[in-house]
Design an enzyme around this catalytic site. Structure first.
Site, PDB file in Angstrom:
ATOM      1  N   GLY A  16      19.935  15.490   6.017  1.00 49.16           N
ATOM      2  CA  GLY A  16      18.549  16.108   5.918  1.00 49.16           C
ATOM      3  C   GLY A  16      18.561  17.611   5.731  1.00 49.16           C
ATOM      4  O   GLY A  16      19.435  18.318   5.940  1.00 49.16           O
ATOM      5  N   GLY A  17      17.729  18.048   5.039  1.00 47.70           N
ATOM      6  CA  GLY A  17      17.362  19.479   4.782  1.00 47.70           C
ATOM      7  C   GLY A  17      16.014  19.977   5.356  1.00 47.70           C
ATOM      8  O   GLY A  17      15.493  19.568   6.094  1.00 47.70           O
ATOM      9  N   GLY A  18      15.568  20.837   4.436  1.00 44.85           N
ATOM     10  CA  GLY A  18      14.424  21.687   4.879  1.00 44.85           C
ATOM     11  C   GLY A  18      13.138  20.705   4.877  1.00 44.85           C
ATOM     12  O   GLY A  18      12.292  20.929   5.790  1.00 44.85           O
ATOM     13  N   VAL A  22      17.402  12.273   6.610  1.00 42.01           N
ATOM     14  CA  VAL A  22      18.169  11.236   6.102  1.00 42.01           C
ATOM     15  C   VAL A  22      18.657  10.201   7.025  1.00 42.01           C
ATOM     16  O   VAL A  22      19.629  10.717   7.639  1.00 42.01           O
ATOM     17  CB  VAL A  22      18.800  11.627   4.653  1.00 42.01           C
ATOM     18  CG1 VAL A  22      19.293  10.384   4.095  1.00 42.01           C
ATOM     19  CG2 VAL A  22      18.037  12.255   3.456  1.00 42.01           C
ATOM     20  N   LYS A  37      14.823   8.106   3.557  1.00 39.59           N
ATOM     21  CA  LYS A  37      14.522   9.603   3.569  1.00 39.59           C
ATOM     22  C   LYS A  37      13.097   9.791   4.118  1.00 39.59           C
ATOM     23  O   LYS A  37      12.003   9.220   3.699  1.00 39.59           O
ATOM     24  CB  LYS A  37      14.581  10.200   2.267  1.00 39.59           C
ATOM     25  CG  LYS A  37      14.488  11.582   2.297  1.00 39.59           C
ATOM     26  CD  LYS A  37      14.850  12.136   1.020  1.00 39.59           C
ATOM     27  CE  LYS A  37      14.616  13.901   0.969  1.00 39.59           C
ATOM     28  NZ  LYS A  37      15.246  14.374  -0.311  1.00 39.59           N
ATOM     29  N   ASP A 131      17.236  21.289  -9.017  1.00 40.38           N
ATOM     30  CA  ASP A 131      17.831  21.601  -7.647  1.00 40.38           C
ATOM     31  C   ASP A 131      19.052  20.935  -7.514  1.00 40.38           C
ATOM     32  O   ASP A 131      19.580  20.416  -6.595  1.00 40.38           O
ATOM     33  CB  ASP A 131      16.916  20.917  -6.301  1.00 40.38           C
ATOM     34  CG  ASP A 131      17.303  21.779  -5.080  1.00 40.38           C
ATOM     35  OD1 ASP A 131      18.099  22.654  -4.960  1.00 40.38           O
ATOM     36  OD2 ASP A 131      17.073  21.135  -3.977  1.00 40.38           O
TER      37      ASP A 131
HETATM   38  P1  ATP Z   1      17.241  19.669   0.764  1.00 41.45           P
HETATM   39  O1  ATP Z   1      17.337  20.865   1.719  1.00 41.45           O
HETATM   40  O2  ATP Z   1      18.404  19.640  -0.057  1.00 41.45           O
HETATM   41  O3  ATP Z   1      15.966  19.536  -0.246  1.00 41.45           O
HETATM   42  P2  ATP Z   1      16.667  17.102   1.742  1.00 41.45           P
HETATM   43  O4  ATP Z   1      15.791  17.186   2.795  1.00 41.45           O
HETATM   44  O5  ATP Z   1      15.893  16.953   0.446  1.00 41.45           O
HETATM   45  O6  ATP Z   1      17.523  18.221   1.441  1.00 41.45           O
HETATM   46  P3  ATP Z   1      18.597  15.090   0.668  1.00 41.45           P
HETATM   47  O7  ATP Z   1      19.123  16.319  -0.233  1.00 41.45           O
HETATM   48  O8  ATP Z   1      18.020  14.317  -0.039  1.00 41.45           O
HETATM   49  O9  ATP Z   1      17.651  15.781   1.733  1.00 41.45           O
HETATM   50  O10 ATP Z   1      19.736  14.538   1.594  1.00 41.45           O
HETATM   51  C1  ATP Z   1      20.590  15.385   2.448  1.00 41.45           C
HETATM   52  C2  ATP Z   1      21.866  14.873   2.956  1.00 41.45           C
HETATM   53  O11 ATP Z   1      21.811  13.376   3.321  1.00 41.45           O
HETATM   54  C3  ATP Z   1      22.680  14.754   1.556  1.00 41.45           C
HETATM   55  O12 ATP Z   1      23.142  16.005   1.395  1.00 41.45           O
HETATM   56  C4  ATP Z   1      23.677  13.621   1.846  1.00 41.45           C
HETATM   57  O13 ATP Z   1      24.798  14.198   2.835  1.00 41.45           O
HETATM   58  C5  ATP Z   1      22.654  12.753   2.826  1.00 41.45           C
HETATM   59  N1  ATP Z   1      22.175  11.706   1.736  1.00 41.45           N
HETATM   60  C6  ATP Z   1      21.081  11.744   1.230  1.00 41.45           C
HETATM   61  N2  ATP Z   1      20.696  10.706   0.470  1.00 41.45           N
HETATM   62  C7  ATP Z   1      21.872   9.804   0.590  1.00 41.45           C
HETATM   63  C8  ATP Z   1      22.135   8.576   0.217  1.00 41.45           C
HETATM   64  N3  ATP Z   1      21.212   7.931  -0.604  1.00 41.45           N
HETATM   65  N4  ATP Z   1      23.397   7.791   0.791  1.00 41.45           N
HETATM   66  C9  ATP Z   1      24.064   8.557   1.475  1.00 41.45           C
HETATM   67  N5  ATP Z   1      23.822   9.778   1.890  1.00 41.45           N
HETATM   68  C10 ATP Z   1      22.759  10.402   1.435  1.00 41.45           C
HETATM   69 MG    MG Z   2      19.024  18.188  -0.854  1.00 43.86          MG
HETATM   70 MG    MG Z   3      15.180  18.013  -1.196  1.00 44.27          MG
END
Ligand code: ATP
Ligand code: MG
Ligand code: MG
Length: 281
Positions: A16-18, A22, A37, A131
């Site tokens: 998970g990020g900002g 996930v 997500k 991104d």
């Molecule tokens: P960001 O801060 O990059 O925007 P985010 O909240 O959009 O983050 P994602 O980049 O989609 O989240 O996912 C965060 C992390 O979760 C990934 O780096 C990965 O480690 C894990 N992850 C995401 N999607 C999957 C998937 N489909 N299968 C396995 N792991 C996943």
């Molecule tokens: Mg991400």
């Molecule tokens: Mg993202």
């Protein structure tokens, strides 16, 4: 226990990020693991974030490619907005870089080829990822690369500045035009891929700084240390790809993912991976 949407049993948090969290989950209807997500709780009353979250699902769902994470479902249960996607068992590229960069040239090029293949498909469908960074590149146990997180993906030629005026994305991978807040296009993704390749092969980011602004300014104005100065084992052909992808002027960069893909594939031709800067006896 509770099943999200009457169907998805949460197993564990995997990232998970900002914007989102996930989870690994089990789809009881189809009896398979999935990744779910979920939009972070602090954003569930913010219309712009909900729109952005939906657009992420729509951008990714418009694509069907072996190197793009597949979208299976979207939904909302009370305040929980979620996207269900293919579960990738393995690591993200950031973890791999932290663990064992610099990678061998062949491995790095094979990863870059698969990212570029995903970008070619996205660009053919008028979607700019915007991104591209190692956290958003998943590497399965089988070595298959899957690009994810189309969270700020847009149709061609829109600006980086959101309606609230904040910058989105990771500044270390921003193209100069992205860093300026100008329109971004396909070439912006290719610049980011150039940085990812640079980082896989040197273990370093080309531009570092005290603040996002100082990093953004370096993308616009500063030269970076050439990859072969940092790692003499990098073949000349591979360095050439990085330098062309990372040109500050988008007109001097690769014109398309297709063009960059062709050069990356040439790097794997017999003999090309054995052109290090230093000579051996
Ligand atoms: P960001 O801060 O990059 O925007 P985010 O909240 O959009 O983050 P994602 O980049 O989609 O989240 O996912 C965060 C992390 O979760 C990934 O780096 C990965 O480690 C894990 N992850 C995401 N999607 C999957 C998937 N489909 N299968 C396995 N792991 C996943
Ligand atoms: Mg991400
Ligand atoms: Mg993202």
């Amino acid at each position: 226990g509770h099943e999200l949407g009457g169907r998805y049993e949460i197993i564990a948090r995997i990232g998970g990020g900002g914007m989102a969290l996930v989870y690994k989950a089990h789809d009881v209807l189809l009896n398979r693991n999935v990744a779910v997500k979920v939009l972070r709780q602090q954003y569930v009353h913010d219309e712009e974030f909900i729109r952005r979250f939906r657009r992420e699902a729509q951008s990714a769902a418009a694509l069907s490619h072996p190197n793009v994470v597949s979208i299976y479902d979207v939904g909302q249960e009370d305040d929980t907005h979620y996207i269900v996607m293919e579960y990738v068992e393995g690591n993200n590229l950031n973890e791999i870089i932290k663990e064992r960069a610099p990678l061998q040239a062949e491995e790095a090029v094979r990863i870059a080829i698969q990212i570029c293949d995903a970008l070619e498909h996205a660009h053919h469908n008028q979607i700019i990822h915007r991104d591209i960074k190692p956290h958003n590149i998943l590497i399965g146990k089988n070595g298959r690369v899957k690009v994810t997180d189309f969270g700020i993906a847009r149709a061609v030629t829109s600006s980086t500045i959101t309606q609230t005026g904040s910058m989105v994305g990771s500044v270390h991978y921003f193209s100069p035009e992205h860093a300026k807040g100008s329109a971004t296009g396909e070439k912006s993704d290719l610049y980011s891929l150039g940085i990812v390749l640079y980082q896989m092969l040197t273990g370093k980011l080309p531009f570092l700084g005290e603040s996002p602004i100082s990093v953004a300014l370096k993308h616009l104005q500063e030269n970076f240390e050439e990859p072969r100065e940092l790692n003499p084992y990098i073949p000349q052909s591979v360095e050439n790809v990085i330098l062309k992808a990372m040109r500050k002027n988008p007109n001097e960069r690769y014109h398309s993912a297709t063009e960059m893909l062709a050069d990356l594939e040439t790097c794997l031709q017999p003999g090309r991976l054995r052109e290090p800067k230093i000579e051996f006896d």
